[in-house]
Design a protein around this motif. Structure first.
Motif, PDB file in Angstrom:
ATOM      1  N   ALA A  49       0.829  -1.210   0.000  1.00 25.78           N
ATOM      2  CA  ALA A  49       0.000   0.000   0.000  1.00 25.78           C
ATOM      3  C   ALA A  49       0.863   1.260   0.000  1.00 25.78           C
ATOM      4  CB  ALA A  49      -0.936  -0.003   1.210  1.00 25.78           C
ATOM      5  N   ALA A  50       1.926   1.228   0.804  1.00 27.34           N
ATOM      6  CA  ALA A  50       2.812   2.393   0.886  1.00 27.34           C
ATOM      7  C   ALA A  50       3.566   2.607  -0.427  1.00 27.34           C
ATOM      8  CB  ALA A  50       3.791   2.216   2.035  1.00 27.34           C
ATOM      9  N   VAL A  51       3.961   1.498  -1.069  1.00 32.32           N
ATOM     10  CA  VAL A  51       4.654   1.598  -2.359  1.00 32.32           C
ATOM     11  C   VAL A  51       3.732   2.201  -3.408  1.00 32.32           C
ATOM     12  CG1 VAL A  51       5.708   0.270  -4.248  1.00 32.32           C
ATOM     13  CG2 VAL A  51       6.239  -0.321  -1.878  1.00 32.32           C
ATOM     14  N   LYS A  52       2.458   1.756  -3.426  1.00 28.71           N
ATOM     15  CA  LYS A  52       1.473   2.302  -4.366  1.00 28.71           C
ATOM     16  C   LYS A  52       1.230   3.787  -4.095  1.00 28.71           C
ATOM     17  CE  LYS A  52      -1.113  -1.995  -5.166  1.00 28.71           C
ATOM     18  NZ  LYS A  52      -2.402  -2.691  -4.964  1.00 28.71           N
ATOM     19  N   GLU A  53       1.155   4.141  -2.817  1.00 28.81           N
ATOM     20  CA  GLU A  53       0.912   5.529  -2.435  1.00 28.81           C
ATOM     21  C   GLU A  53       2.024   6.444  -2.929  1.00 28.81           C
ATOM     22  OE1 GLU A  53       0.560   8.078   1.699  1.00 28.81           O
ATOM     23  OE2 GLU A  53      -0.152   6.002   1.687  1.00 28.81           O
ATOM     24  N   LYS A  54       3.251   5.931  -2.961  1.00 28.86           N
ATOM     25  CA  LYS A  54       4.404   6.699  -3.434  1.00 28.86           C
ATOM     26  C   LYS A  54       4.489   6.714  -4.965  1.00 28.86           C
ATOM     27  CE  LYS A  54       6.189   7.637   0.668  1.00 28.86           C
ATOM     28  NZ  LYS A  54       6.376   9.023   1.148  1.00 28.86           N
ATOM     29  N   GLY A  55       3.576   5.995  -5.616  1.00 27.80           N
ATOM     30  CA  GLY A  55       3.582   5.953  -7.071  1.00 27.80           C
ATOM     31  C   GLY A  55       4.688   5.086  -7.649  1.00 27.80           C
ATOM     32  N   LEU A  56       5.132   4.102  -6.876  1.00 28.81           N
ATOM     33  CA  LEU A  56       6.269   3.277  -7.295  1.00 28.81           C
ATOM     34  C   LEU A  56       5.856   1.884  -7.763  1.00 28.81           C
ATOM     35  CD1 LEU A  56       8.756   4.273  -4.450  1.00 28.81           C
ATOM     36  CD2 LEU A  56       8.759   5.060  -6.826  1.00 28.81           C
ATOM     37  N   MET A  57       4.550   1.622  -7.817  1.00 26.98           N
ATOM     38  CA  MET A  57       4.062   0.359  -8.368  1.00 26.98           C
ATOM     39  C   MET A  57       3.902   0.547  -9.883  1.00 26.98           C
ATOM     40  SD  MET A  57       2.902  -2.803  -7.701  1.00 26.98           S
ATOM     41  CE  MET A  57       2.161  -2.908  -6.058  1.00 26.98           C
ATOM     42  N   ARG A  58       4.489  -0.384 -10.675  1.00 22.65           N
ATOM     43  CA  ARG A  58       4.460  -0.261 -12.126  1.00 22.65           C
ATOM     44  C   ARG A  58       3.578  -1.333 -12.759  1.00 22.65           C
ATOM     45  NH1 ARG A  58       9.705  -1.263 -11.253  1.00 22.65           N
ATOM     46  NH2 ARG A  58       9.819  -2.774 -12.965  1.00 22.65           N
ATOM     47  N   MET A  59       2.947  -1.026 -13.865  1.00 22.52           N
ATOM     48  CA  MET A  59       2.207  -1.993 -14.661  1.00 22.52           C
ATOM     49  C   MET A  59       3.004  -2.240 -15.933  1.00 22.52           C
ATOM     50  SD  MET A  59      -0.383  -2.476 -12.732  1.00 22.52           S
ATOM     51  CE  MET A  59      -1.127  -1.630 -11.324  1.00 22.52           C
ATOM     52  N   GLU A  60       3.368  -3.503 -16.178  1.00 23.22           N
ATOM     53  CA  GLU A  60       4.183  -3.833 -17.348  1.00 23.22           C
ATOM     54  C   GLU A  60       3.493  -4.902 -18.187  1.00 23.22           C
ATOM     55  OE1 GLU A  60       6.714  -2.177 -18.142  1.00 23.22           O
ATOM     56  OE2 GLU A  60       7.504  -1.242 -16.321  1.00 23.22           O
ATOM     57  N   GLY A  61       3.760  -4.849 -19.505  1.00 21.87           N
ATOM     58  CA  GLY A  61       3.135  -5.778 -20.435  1.00 21.87           C
ATOM     59  C   GLY A  61       4.053  -6.894 -20.888  1.00 21.87           C
TER      60      GLY A  61
END
Length: 367
Positions: A338-350
């Motif tokens: 949750a904290a990683v997502k909040e910092k905008g550091l979660m990536r979506m890759e194809g």
């Protein structure tokens, strides 16, 4: 992916294997050819990152990345012609992906040297010569088959034959097969594939391990010679005392840490050996993590996301949609997904994303 441990008899191969696997599966004795059938061991790769991820999730199950080691019997001069059961032992080397070459760099009158002298350069040359000679047999056999096909005037048969003639000359000059590509720059992938299909013994990366005594754990003149050879061949070399590693492997805490402190080192030499072998095979680790399990997965560097998903289950690869990725360091630093997502550091890759070492991944798929 397998690493084969090779060397002359009585250089410490089986003792090293026992240390790596924390077992006594491999017989270690003071006479040649005490290892006949290869011993195989699955070894955990030391990785502090997985311990840090476990602290975040505290799961009941932890699966660590592993690497496979094969203890192959000692080779001698004439092995390529069957000396010392050489043909059998050389066939075991063909089945591994990289070679760990143990070289004796210590003096001890109580341990027999097969040639009655300590000479790392000569020892390395004996092993490499036997591997080259065996590769020559392989190439000559393939040449004989290609020559028969020349009568059909098939263009591919002609190109194969010419390539194998070049390769034979290269090996006859005493050069390892892995350097042959330098002599044929800009060669097509198809032709390189013809070479790969031969599974040549000298077309593998080598890690040289200079086995020293407990008084020379930082190296000596013998290990310096091994390092010089490794540098010339653009390979890696490490120095360790197999006997000391055997002692360390038998200790438990707190004796383990105290012994390392007495030696003036922070971790066993085996850890460096395992990590170097891991790199030698071109391997990286990615993680899947959650409250039920933290798992370290071993894949080849450059693997794309769908194929990495297939390491977990083929359904994940076939039904791949996307990969949700965070860096291990970010997860540990911020303490939760949750904290990683909040910092905008979660990536979506194809599908075209190449998985990086240390990625923590959640795969989305549909079957």
């Amino acid at each position: 992916m397998k690493c084969g441990i090779v060397g002359l008899p009585n250089v410490g191969k089986s003792t090293l294997f026992n240390c790596l696997t924390s077992s006594m599966n491999a017989e270690a004795a003071n006479y040649p050819f005490c290892t006949i059938e290869p011993n195989v061991g699955i070894v955990t790769v030391p990785d502090n990152r997985i311990d840090e991820i476990v602290k975040v999730y505290n799961p009941p199950k932890v699966v660590r990345p592993v690497i496979e080691f094969v203890d192959i019997a000692g080779l001698v001069a004439g092995a390529s012609k069957g000396e010392g059961l050489g043909n059998q032992f050389l066939s075991h080397i063909r089945e591994v992906d990289a070679i760990i070459h143990i070289v004796r760099c210590f003096t001890n009158d109580d341990i027999v040297h097969v040639h009655n002298k300590i000479d790392p350069k000569a020892d390395i040359e004996i092993i490499e010569t036997e591997l080259i000679l065996k590769d020559l047999d392989t190439v000559e056999s393939r040449l004989a088959k290609s020559e028969k096909l020349l009568k059909s005037n098939d263009k591919k048969a002609k190109e194969e034959y010419e390539l194998y003639v070049q390769l034979k000359k290269h090996l006859e000059s005493g050069r390892l097969a892995k350097y042959f590509r330098e002599e044929i720059p800009n060669t097509s992938e198809e032709k390189l594939g013809w070479i790969y299909e031969l599974h040549l013994l000298t077309d593998k990366h080598i890690l040289y391990v200079a086995n020293v005594d407990d008084k020379n754990i930082n190296g000596n003149a013998y290990s310096d010679a091994v390092k010089q050879i490794a540098e010339k061949e653009e390979e890696q070399a490490i120095v360790l005392s197999v006997n000391i590693e055997a002692e360390i492997a038998q200790l438990e805490e707190p004796e383990h840490s105290e012994f390392l402190k007495e030696l003036g080192i922070t971790e066993p030499g085996l850890n460096k050996l395992i990590h170097t072998a891991y790199d030698l095979l071109g391997l990286i680790t990615f993680f899947t993590a959650g409250p039920k399990e933290v798992h370290g997965w071993t894949i080849k560097s450059g693997t794309k996301a769908p194929h990495a998903a297939g390491a977990i289950h083929t359904d994940f690869e076939h039904g791949f949609i996307r990969a949700e990725i965070m860096g291990c360091d970010d997860l540990v630093k911020f303490g939760s997904e949750a904290a990683v997502k909040e910092k905008g550091l979660m990536r979506m890759e194809g599908k075209d994303y190449e998985v990086r070492d240390g990625d923590v991944i959640y795969f989305r798929f549909n079957v």
